[in-house]
Structure formats: structure tokens, C-alpha cells
Scaffold this motif. Structure first.
Motif, PDB file in Angstrom:
ATOM      1  N   ALA A 225      12.975   3.272  13.305  1.00  0.00           N
ATOM      2  CA  ALA A 225      13.222   1.621  12.585  1.00  0.00           C
ATOM      3  C   ALA A 225      14.268   0.954  13.655  1.00  0.00           C
ATOM      4  CB  ALA A 225      12.417   1.222  11.722  1.00  0.00           C
ATOM      5  N   ASN A 226      15.525   1.479  13.306  1.00  0.00           N
ATOM      6  CA  ASN A 226      16.839   1.234  13.689  1.00  0.00           C
ATOM      7  C   ASN A 226      17.373   0.712  15.561  1.00  0.00           C
ATOM      8  OD1 ASN A 226      19.719   0.443  14.223  1.00  0.00           O
ATOM      9  ND2 ASN A 226      20.106   1.044  11.749  1.00  0.00           N
TER      10      ASN A 226
ATOM     11  N   ASN B  94      19.395   3.039  20.483  1.00  0.00           N
ATOM     12  CA  ASN B  94      20.704   2.808  22.143  1.00  0.00           C
ATOM     13  C   ASN B  94      21.753   3.597  21.558  1.00  0.00           C
ATOM     14  OD1 ASN B  94      23.618   2.027  22.517  1.00  0.00           O
ATOM     15  ND2 ASN B  94      22.092   1.476  23.508  1.00  0.00           N
ATOM     16  N   PHE B  95      22.130   4.689  20.724  1.00  0.00           N
ATOM     17  CA  PHE B  95      22.177   5.622  20.341  1.00  0.00           C
ATOM     18  C   PHE B  95      21.738   7.265  21.008  1.00  0.00           C
ATOM     19  CE2 PHE B  95      23.628   9.169  17.551  1.00  0.00           C
ATOM     20  CZ  PHE B  95      25.151   9.637  18.179  1.00  0.00           C
TER      21      PHE B  95
ATOM     22  N   GLU C  26      15.905   1.765  29.416  1.00  0.00           N
ATOM     23  CA  GLU C  26      16.599   0.626  29.396  1.00  0.00           C
ATOM     24  C   GLU C  26      16.750   0.082  28.012  1.00  0.00           C
ATOM     25  OE1 GLU C  26      13.272  -2.509  30.387  1.00  0.00           O
ATOM     26  OE2 GLU C  26      13.016  -1.639  32.328  1.00  0.00           O
ATOM     27  N   ILE C  27      16.798   0.675  27.224  1.00  0.00           N
ATOM     28  CA  ILE C  27      17.390   0.720  25.453  1.00  0.00           C
ATOM     29  C   ILE C  27      19.038   1.470  25.810  1.00  0.00           C
ATOM     30  CG2 ILE C  27      16.711   3.495  24.434  1.00  0.00           C
ATOM     31  CD1 ILE C  27      16.317  -0.694  22.532  1.00  0.00           C
TER      32      ILE C  27
ATOM     33  N   LEU D 150      18.305  -5.572  25.744  1.00  0.00           N
ATOM     34  CA  LEU D 150      16.886  -5.086  25.118  1.00  0.00           C
ATOM     35  C   LEU D 150      17.419  -4.386  23.732  1.00  0.00           C
ATOM     36  CD1 LEU D 150      14.322  -4.445  24.846  1.00  0.00           C
ATOM     37  CD2 LEU D 150      14.919  -2.159  25.679  1.00  0.00           C
ATOM     38  N   ARG D 151      18.868  -4.104  23.666  1.00  0.00           N
ATOM     39  CA  ARG D 151      18.611  -3.448  21.808  1.00  0.00           C
ATOM     40  C   ARG D 151      18.968  -5.111  20.730  1.00  0.00           C
ATOM     41  NH1 ARG D 151      24.159  -1.982  21.435  1.00  0.00           N
ATOM     42  NH2 ARG D 151      24.865  -3.371  21.644  1.00  0.00           N
TER      43      ARG D 151
END
Length: 116
Positions: free
Chosen positions: A33-34, A39-40, A92-93, A98-99
Motif C-alpha cells: 500500500a506504500n 518504487n523501492f 512505470e513505478i 507516478l510514485r
């Protein structure tokens, strides 16, 4: 794959580090959910690993109400699981835009319905 049984109170359930498989999967899926964590994972190239993508598919069992009831933030968590099924989203994240959009939308209580 069979879906797990969240009956983690049973003495017969194998444990890893003191936790059941269900508890570990629940902890992981809630992290999705984060947007920063999504992204990480992308920066670590996790989405390029077929076995990890397959694992994300396996975790779809959390959409069932008998498992979703254990989620602290079911809306964003289940939306992230859904988005992670899309190869385009997994690519794309990596982009900060986007993030950041997911973060802002999450603050409004839900992740976006679709990619633009």
C-alpha cells in the motif's frame, strides 16, 4: 497453488522466525500500500524476476473477503496488488511522478483507478 489458512493460532501451523506463512504474507502485502515501497521494489529490479511476479499473482488470494478482513488498509493494498499485475505499471513505478501521484491519491483515501 492452494490458498493459505489464516488459522495462525493452530499449533500445527509451521512457523518461520516465530511467524506463520500467512502472517508473513499479510505483513508483506500490507507494505504494498506504500508507493515508496513499490518504487523501492522496482529499483531493486524485483519486478523483472518471473518468480517474484508469480508470487504477486499468488497473493491475489487477499482479494477474497475471508483474507481481506485482515488488511489494515484494504483499499490501497488491494489496488496495489491489482496494479502490480500490469507489466506497464511495474515498469512505470520507477518514475517519481507516478510514485508521487500514488502518494497524493493515497492521501485522498484511494489509489488511482488506472494509469494515464
Amino acid at each position: 497453488m492452494a490458498t493459505p489458512n489464516p488459522a495462525h493460532e493452530s499449533a500445527d501451523v509451521p512457523r518461520t522466525g516465530g511467524y506463520t506463512r500467512f502472517e508473513l504474507e499479510l505483513e508483506f502485502v500490507q507494505c504494498l500500500a506504500n508507493p515508496d515501497y513499490l518504487n523501492f521494489l522496482a529499483t531493486q529490479k524485483m519486478y523483472e524476476k518471473p518468480e517474484f511476479v508469480a508470487y504477486l499473482g499468488y497473493l491475489q488470494y487477499f482479494k477474497e473477503s475471508k483474507y481481506a478482513k485482515f488488511l489494515h488498509h484494504p483499499g490501497p493494498t488491494l489496488r496495489a496488488l491489482e496494479l502490480l499485475q500490469q507489466e506497464r505499471f511495474r515498469r512505470e513505478i520507477l518514475h517519481p511522478g507516478l510514485r508521487d501521484r500514488l502518494t497524493v491519491d493515497g492521501q485522498r483515501s484511494a489509489m488511482p483507478g488506472q494509469l494515464d
